[in-house]
Design an enzyme around this catalytic site. Structure first.
Site, PDB file in Angstrom:
ATOM      1  N   ILE A  35      14.574  74.931 -54.829  1.00  0.00           N
ATOM      2  CA  ILE A  35      14.740  73.860 -53.838  1.00  0.00           C
ATOM      3  C   ILE A  35      14.891  74.381 -52.415  1.00  0.00           C
ATOM      4  O   ILE A  35      14.958  73.604 -51.484  1.00  0.00           O
ATOM      5  CB  ILE A  35      15.936  72.928 -54.174  1.00  0.00           C
ATOM      6  CG1 ILE A  35      17.220  73.747 -54.387  1.00  0.00           C
ATOM      7  CG2 ILE A  35      15.629  72.064 -55.377  1.00  0.00           C
ATOM      8  CD1 ILE A  35      18.447  72.881 -54.593  1.00  0.00           C
ATOM      9  N   GLY A  36      14.922  75.686 -52.252  1.00  0.00           N
ATOM     10  CA  GLY A  36      15.023  76.167 -50.876  1.00  0.00           C
ATOM     11  C   GLY A  36      14.932  77.675 -50.828  1.00  0.00           C
ATOM     12  O   GLY A  36      15.178  78.365 -51.818  1.00  0.00           O
ATOM     13  N   GLU A  37      14.541  78.174 -49.652  1.00  0.00           N
ATOM     14  CA  GLU A  37      14.499  79.611 -49.468  1.00  0.00           C
ATOM     15  C   GLU A  37      14.976  79.943 -48.069  1.00  0.00           C
ATOM     16  O   GLU A  37      14.771  79.168 -47.149  1.00  0.00           O
ATOM     17  CB  GLU A  37      13.063  80.122 -49.654  1.00  0.00           C
ATOM     18  CG  GLU A  37      12.766  80.489 -51.087  1.00  0.00           C
ATOM     19  CD  GLU A  37      11.343  80.957 -51.265  1.00  0.00           C
ATOM     20  OE1 GLU A  37      11.174  82.100 -51.716  1.00  0.00           O
ATOM     21  OE2 GLU A  37      10.432  80.188 -50.958  1.00  0.00           O
ATOM     22  N   GLY A  79      16.941  83.417 -45.523  1.00  0.00           N
ATOM     23  CA  GLY A  79      17.135  84.844 -45.329  1.00  0.00           C
ATOM     24  C   GLY A  79      17.858  85.509 -46.493  1.00  0.00           C
ATOM     25  O   GLY A  79      17.652  86.669 -46.802  1.00  0.00           O
ATOM     26  N   PHE A  80      18.707  84.723 -47.168  1.00  0.00           N
ATOM     27  CA  PHE A  80      19.547  85.276 -48.221  1.00  0.00           C
ATOM     28  C   PHE A  80      18.822  85.388 -49.551  1.00  0.00           C
ATOM     29  O   PHE A  80      19.240  86.091 -50.436  1.00  0.00           O
ATOM     30  CB  PHE A  80      20.737  84.343 -48.412  1.00  0.00           C
ATOM     31  CG  PHE A  80      20.295  82.903 -48.526  1.00  0.00           C
ATOM     32  CD1 PHE A  80      20.279  82.118 -47.388  1.00  0.00           C
ATOM     33  CD2 PHE A  80      19.825  82.387 -49.707  1.00  0.00           C
ATOM     34  CE1 PHE A  80      19.808  80.817 -47.454  1.00  0.00           C
ATOM     35  CE2 PHE A  80      19.362  81.087 -49.764  1.00  0.00           C
ATOM     36  CZ  PHE A  80      19.360  80.303 -48.639  1.00  0.00           C
ATOM     37  N   GLY A  81      17.758  84.625 -49.751  1.00  0.00           N
ATOM     38  CA  GLY A  81      17.103  84.574 -51.050  1.00  0.00           C
ATOM     39  C   GLY A  81      16.711  83.146 -51.356  1.00  0.00           C
ATOM     40  O   GLY A  81      16.272  82.428 -50.472  1.00  0.00           O
ATOM     41  N   SER A  82      16.904  82.740 -52.604  1.00  0.00           N
ATOM     42  CA  SER A  82      16.393  81.431 -53.002  1.00  0.00           C
ATOM     43  C   SER A  82      17.509  80.540 -53.523  1.00  0.00           C
ATOM     44  O   SER A  82      18.539  81.014 -53.980  1.00  0.00           O
ATOM     45  CB  SER A  82      15.361  81.594 -54.106  1.00  0.00           C
ATOM     46  OG  SER A  82      14.444  82.583 -53.741  1.00  0.00           O
ATOM     47  N   VAL A  83      17.274  79.223 -53.466  1.00  0.00           N
ATOM     48  CA  VAL A  83      18.226  78.265 -54.012  1.00  0.00           C
ATOM     49  C   VAL A  83      17.523  77.461 -55.106  1.00  0.00           C
ATOM     50  O   VAL A  83      16.401  76.984 -54.899  1.00  0.00           O
ATOM     51  CB  VAL A  83      18.728  77.303 -52.924  1.00  0.00           C
ATOM     52  CG1 VAL A  83      19.782  76.367 -53.505  1.00  0.00           C
ATOM     53  CG2 VAL A  83      19.298  78.071 -51.752  1.00  0.00           C
ATOM     54  N   ASP A  85      27.145  80.292 -37.413  1.00  0.00           N
ATOM     55  CA  ASP A  85      25.756  79.894 -37.609  1.00  0.00           C
ATOM     56  C   ASP A  85      25.679  78.375 -37.755  1.00  0.00           C
ATOM     57  O   ASP A  85      25.080  77.865 -38.693  1.00  0.00           O
ATOM     58  CB  ASP A  85      25.160  80.621 -38.810  1.00  0.00           C
ATOM     59  CG  ASP A  85      23.627  80.671 -38.750  1.00  0.00           C
ATOM     60  OD1 ASP A  85      23.067  80.376 -37.673  1.00  0.00           O
ATOM     61  OD2 ASP A  85      22.996  80.993 -39.760  1.00  0.00           O
TER      62      ASP A  85
END
Ligand SMILES: *[C@@H]1O[C@H](CO)[C@@H](O)[C@H](O)[C@H]1NC(C)=O
Ligand SMILES: *[C@@H]1O[C@H](CO)[C@@H](O)[C@H](O)[C@H]1NC(C)=O
Ligand SMILES: *[C@@H]1O[C@H](CO)[C@@H](O)[C@H](O)[C@H]1NC(C)=O
Ligand SMILES: *[C@@H]1O[C@H](CO)[C@@H](O)[C@H](O)[C@H]1NC(C)=O
Ligand SMILES: *[C@@H]1O[C@H](CO)[C@@H](O)[C@H](O)[C@H]1NC(C)=O
Ligand SMILES: *[C@@H]1O[C@H](CO)[C@@H](O)[C@H](O)[C@H]1NC(C)=O
Length: 934
Positions: free
Chosen positions: A608-610, A612-616, A728
């Site tokens: 459902i999302g991407e 800087g940290f990786g993926s969701v 942020d």
């Protein structure tokens, strides 16, 4: 039409070719003296056929040929293929050092051609001349500075902010006999604009300009202003060395009454600007007194009765220094006392004055560069040394170094290279660092003898243990006047007599060279660090609990609602629960097994999302609750540290307006966090993402979302365990649950506010478009940086636009810069999101606009606190939700209490008073006016 256009184009091309041949045949082949022209990542030397400038690759500075990228779309230098060097670094800076002559003036110019990343997080990095920040590059192609060399080289550095910094060309040009500094050589001048008026085609540079300044045509000339040119004009007293190029002077703009040049996209912080005007009378029939005009900059008259032909010359140059923020308006107006002709101007330059920041103590720099070379000789691929570029202390110290400021200049006080697999001899130069107090070389493979130390050394602590040193310790080491600790166990000294006879064990603590084999160094250190962090962490929690228990009562009145306010207000905004009402039940985040995570996400099937940290991924807990599962990827730009940070902080926070953490998983090097799924996406999606197209957010909902987020941030800033700064804040980090309640997310970069005595945190974090300019330039972090970012979010809800949008015309790239002039002129209707037009109460809108403007004040001291913002947004929401009856009733209510806050039609604006936040030192500028109302 088409054919005609093509025809013109072919003619223009022909013209260019002719000019090109001319330069190739007759262009100055000599000169270019002192020019440094680096074309990053190119394969070989080449000469630009337009300018005849010779370019060389940059492999002397960076030998790596893999991190280069081809740029296909842009052609700046007529190279067959244009490249950019990309610095894929975790943090810190990379510098080019260029040879200079001390006291010579130079122009330095970087060109940055890079693909803009498609995510909303635009790549951005800071460009430094020496250690003075010159510009933040996120979209600019070119950055140019003018400086006076203070020593025999200059560093030109790129410091990572978001994404990987990149550079395509770097140019250094000596400036001869040009008076840019007006006697103040301790500045760096940043070029804002250098315009050749009246010329509409090509930029003029070397060889026409021996200093290779680039004179560009005006980007959007006003068609009502006429251009004039006079190619054969004779310039009296012209000197090609010091004056601007003849082709630039041969064209001009003129108007019968007034000429106006607007630069509305300059920085919003106040800076000093130096404006240079160049005038040549191109009409030889004009007599003195016939063309007289006044010169204004930002409505202030700088010169009156200016006559180019006065004093018998036909050429004049004038320079003005002004303080400005936001915009510069250069205006020439025909003199009112009967001048027959209107003003004219041939060229101008605008330079911003930036104070030069003192580099690190020269001796420290020299010694640390020598130490680096010594270490490099044996450790070519050591990761630590890669960050050792440019100034050792500024803006951030190199890995392994710590610096302090002594008499205004930075010096190195600590060098810790422990446990980094260093090999080779003891880097002898280190002993010469004049202010070094702590030296730790332990747990490496250094070999050979320990060198002697100069008696002037300030060393207090030396750790040489766990290496392969041989021989004996030098007497000079034992007699260092300040030495308190000396460890040297686990080496290959041999017979146990390595301590020199003069060693005084009552003054100096030592391990006497004993080696205790406690296992591998790494695990020991890990245990120690682990204990220390856990210990202090527990301690913080304990203090927090005690603090809550004993101080809570006292704090109550300071909570979101002022107790002096009538109670019923609380009930009025029923849809908005306040902090005190709903201290959510503590849910301790669970430590989930990896298998469980795979189960609930059905092996990560729904992305459902991407970021800087990786993926969701989306998942469902056994009890049916929908969750979002954030998985740090191996290539993540956010490190383990950010992940841990987020996990720890979220375990402490309990607030309705912060995204809670349900659990985490750290099995098999995996780093996974589990949150409740926010079914209404992010504020960003709702404002201008896909979701906004389906159903735009109405104005009252926008205010209540902003209010929710403001409450979440207030909680962080006034957190009992110490102020926490989010760092942020942006619309994509404000998530919306099923009832559209706002929840602030993404705490990876959050940190406690610096305490007094902390060394300023020099690592700037945030997202382009939201970043506090003061934090960005001064690196000093405060809660007011979040306030700035929140102001940008408020502008987003007002305007329905992204903070940065490069698809817009240049003047509209930045939301803040675009909106400010409208707000200043009270033209709010023109910036309000078209999808809420007619759907808002003007007074409520103004309240929010005013909060937004106060938040984005360039100087943090003038920005309000989150708690003030909460109050203002509450007011705005009440006004928006009100029936007029309510306004009247509350008005009478308040007049009893002696306040007329809500009275309609009253001369309202008080603006927001600048308030120091509870955790911050008070600003010293209390007596300055509050932010201008409109
Ligand atoms: C490239 O130019 C530099 C400086 O002008 C010169 O030192 C170098 O030898 C040249 N390299 C080649 C391969 O021509
Ligand atoms: C860049 O272009 C050069 C020559 O035009 C080519 O040899 C090289 O493979 C290209 N590199 C990439 C990464 O596309
Ligand atoms: C080059 O890029 C790779 C991966 O993209 C990275 O691991 C490496 O550190 C980079 N090297 C430099 C010198 O930036
Ligand atoms: C630049 O740095 C390199 C590598 O450390 C060094 O060899 C060179 O002398 C430096 N040049 C100047 C001008 O300082
Ligand atoms: C031009 O100016 C330079 C620097 O001031 C000076 O050295 C030179 O003599 C001047 N040339 C002429 C022709 O006046
Ligand atoms: C620019 O300044 C002139 C002179 O002060 C003024 O008349 C004009 O209105 C200003 N223009 C803008 C757009 O501010």
């Amino acid at each position: 039409m088409m054919m005609e256009g093509l025809h013109n184009w072919v003619l223009r091309l022909f013209e260019c070719l002719v000019i090109l041949c001319f330069f190739t045949l007759f262009g100055s082949a000599s000169a270019q003296e002192g020019f440094v022209s680096l074309a990053c990542c190119t394969d070989s030397n080449f000469t630009n056929t337009n300018t005849n400038i010779s370019w060389t690759p940059d492999y002397n500075w960076f030998s790596d040929r893999t991190n280069c990228t081809n740029i296909t779309k842009l052609t700046v230098n007529n190279a067959d293929d244009e490249r950019s060097r990309i610095f894929e670094i975790d943090s810190g800076k990379r510098c080019y050092n260029l040879t200079t002559l001390k006291d010579q003036e130079y122009l330095i110019r970087g060109t940055f051609l890079g693909s803009y990343s498609n995510s909303s997080e635009v790549t951005s990095f800071t460009v430094y001349v020496g250690v003075t920040p010159l510009d933040l590059v996120h979209l600019s192609l070119e950055v140019e500075g003018v400086f006076v060399a203070k020593k025999n080289y200059i560093d030109f550095c790129l410091e990572k902010r978001n994404g990987a910094p990149y550079i395509s060309y770097l140019e250094l040009r000596p400036l001869h006999a040009l008076d840019y500094f007006q006697g103040f050589s301790s500045d760096v001048l940043k070029l804002i604009s250098r315009v050749n008026l009246g010329n509409t085609s090509l930029a003029i540079r070397y060889p026409d300009d021996p200093s290779d300044r680039i004179w560009k045509p005006l980007s959007n000339p006003d068609p009502t202003i006429s251009s004039i040119s006079s190619p054969n004009i004779n310039v009296l007293n012209y000197n090609a060395t010091v004056d601007i190029p003849l082709p630039v002077l041969q064209t001009a703009l003129t108007h019968s009454t007034q000429l106006v040049f607007l630069h509305s996209d300059i920085e919003t912080e106040a800076y000093e600007y130096r404006v240079f005007f160049y005038f040549l009378e191109l009409d030889e029939t004009v007599k003195p007194g016939q063309r007289v005009f006044d010169i204004y900059i930002n409505d202030e008259k700088q010169a009156s009765g200016f006559d180019i032909l006065a004093n018998g010359s036909n050429y004049k140059q004038s320079v003005f220094t002004v303080l400005a923020n936001g915009s510069l308006n250069l205006t020439f107006v025909k003199s009112s006392d009967g001048s027959p002709l209107g003003p004219t101007c041939n060229a101008y330059e605008i330079l911003q004055v930036r104070p030069w920041i003192q580099e690190t103590n020269e001796k420290d720099v020299e010694v640390s560069l020598n130490s680096r070379d010594e270490l490099l000789a044996y450790n070519k691929v050591n990761e630590v040394l890669k960050s050792w570029s440019g100034d050792p202390c500024l803006p951030l110290p190199w890995d392994g170094l710590a610096c302090e400021s002594i008499n205004g200049s930075s010096v190195i006080t600590k060098l810790d290279l422990s446990d980094h697999k260093f090999e080779g001899l003891f880097p002898f130069s280190i002993t010469e660092l004049p202010y070094l107090k702590t030296l730790n070389l332990s747990y490496n493979d250094f070999a050979g003898k320990v060198p002697s130390f100069p008696a002037s050394s300030m060393l207090q602590s030396v750790d040489l243990s766990h290496n392969k040193f041989i021989g004996v310790l030098p007497e000079s080491l034992a007699s260092l006047p300040y030495l308190k600790t000396l460890n040297f166990g686990c080496n290959q000294f041999g017979d146990g007599n390595e301590l020199p006879p003069n060693f005084n064990s009552s003054r100096i603590k030592t391990d006497f060279g004993k080696c205790d084999h406690r296992g591998s160094p790494r695990s020991i250190q890990a245990i120690i660090i682990g204990t220390v962090t856990c210990g202090s962490f527990l301690f913080t929690v304990m203090v927090g609990i005690i603090y809550v228990c004993f101080c809570r009562q006292k704090f109550k009145p300071r909570a979101v609602f002022d107790s002096s306010r009538p109670v019923f207000m609380k009930n009025f905004i029923i849809s908005l629960s306040s902090i005190d009402d709903h201290v959510s039940e503590p849910i301790n985040p669970k430590d989930f097994p990896l298998e469980f995570i795979e189960d609930i996400t059905q092996k990560y099937s729904t992305l459902i999302g991407e970021g800087g940290f990786g993926s969701v991924y989306r998942g469902t807990l056994p009890d049916g609750q929908e969750v979002a599962v954030k998985v740090r990827s191996a290539t993540s730009t956010q490190g383990t540290r950010e992940f841990e940070n987020e996990r720890k902080l979220l375990s402490l926070f309990r607030n309705e307006n912060l995204v809670p953490l349900l659990g985490y998983c750290s099995e098999n090097d995996q780093q996974i966090l589990v949150y409740p799924f926010m079914s209404n996406g992010s504020l960003q999606d709702r404002l201008y993402g896909e979701l906004s197209k389906r159903k735009p957010l109405d104005w009252p909902t926008r205010i209540s979302i902003a209010l929710g987020a403001a409450r979440g941030l207030t909680y962080l800033h006034t957190y009992v365990g110490g102020c926490v700064i989010h760092r942020d804040v942006k619309s994509s980090n404000i998530l919306l649950d099923q009832s559209m309640c706002a929840k602030v997310a993404d705490f990876g970069f959050s940190k406690g506010a610096p305490q007094e005595g902390d060394v300023a945190s020099l690592e700037v974090r945030g997202t382009a478009g939201y970043l506090d300019p003061e934090y960005y330039t001064s690196h000093s972090l405060s809660a007011k940086s979040d306030v700035f970012s929140f102001g940008v979010v408020l502008l987003e809800i007002i305007c329905g636009r992204e903070p940065i949008n490069v698809r817009m015309p240049r003047s509209e790239w930045s939301l803040v810069e675009w909106a400010k002039p409208y707000i200043r002129q009270s033209r709010i209707d023109e910036i309000v999101d078209p999808s809420i037009k007619g759907g808002y109460h003007a007074e409520a809108m103004w309240r929010v606009v005013e909060v937004a403007v106060a938040c984005i004040e360039p100087f943090s001291a003038y920005r309000p606190c989150m708690a003030d913002i909460v109050r203002e947004l509450e007011d705005a929401l009440i006004i928006e939700n009100n029936a007029s009856e309510y306004m009247r009733s509350i008005d009478s209510m308040y007049s009893l209490g002696g306040s007329n806050r809500f009275s309609v039609g009253n001369d309202k604006k008080m603006g927001l008073p600048p308030t120091p936040c509870p955790t911050e030192p008070s600003p010293i500028t209390h007596d300055l006016a509050p932010p201008e109302p409109r």
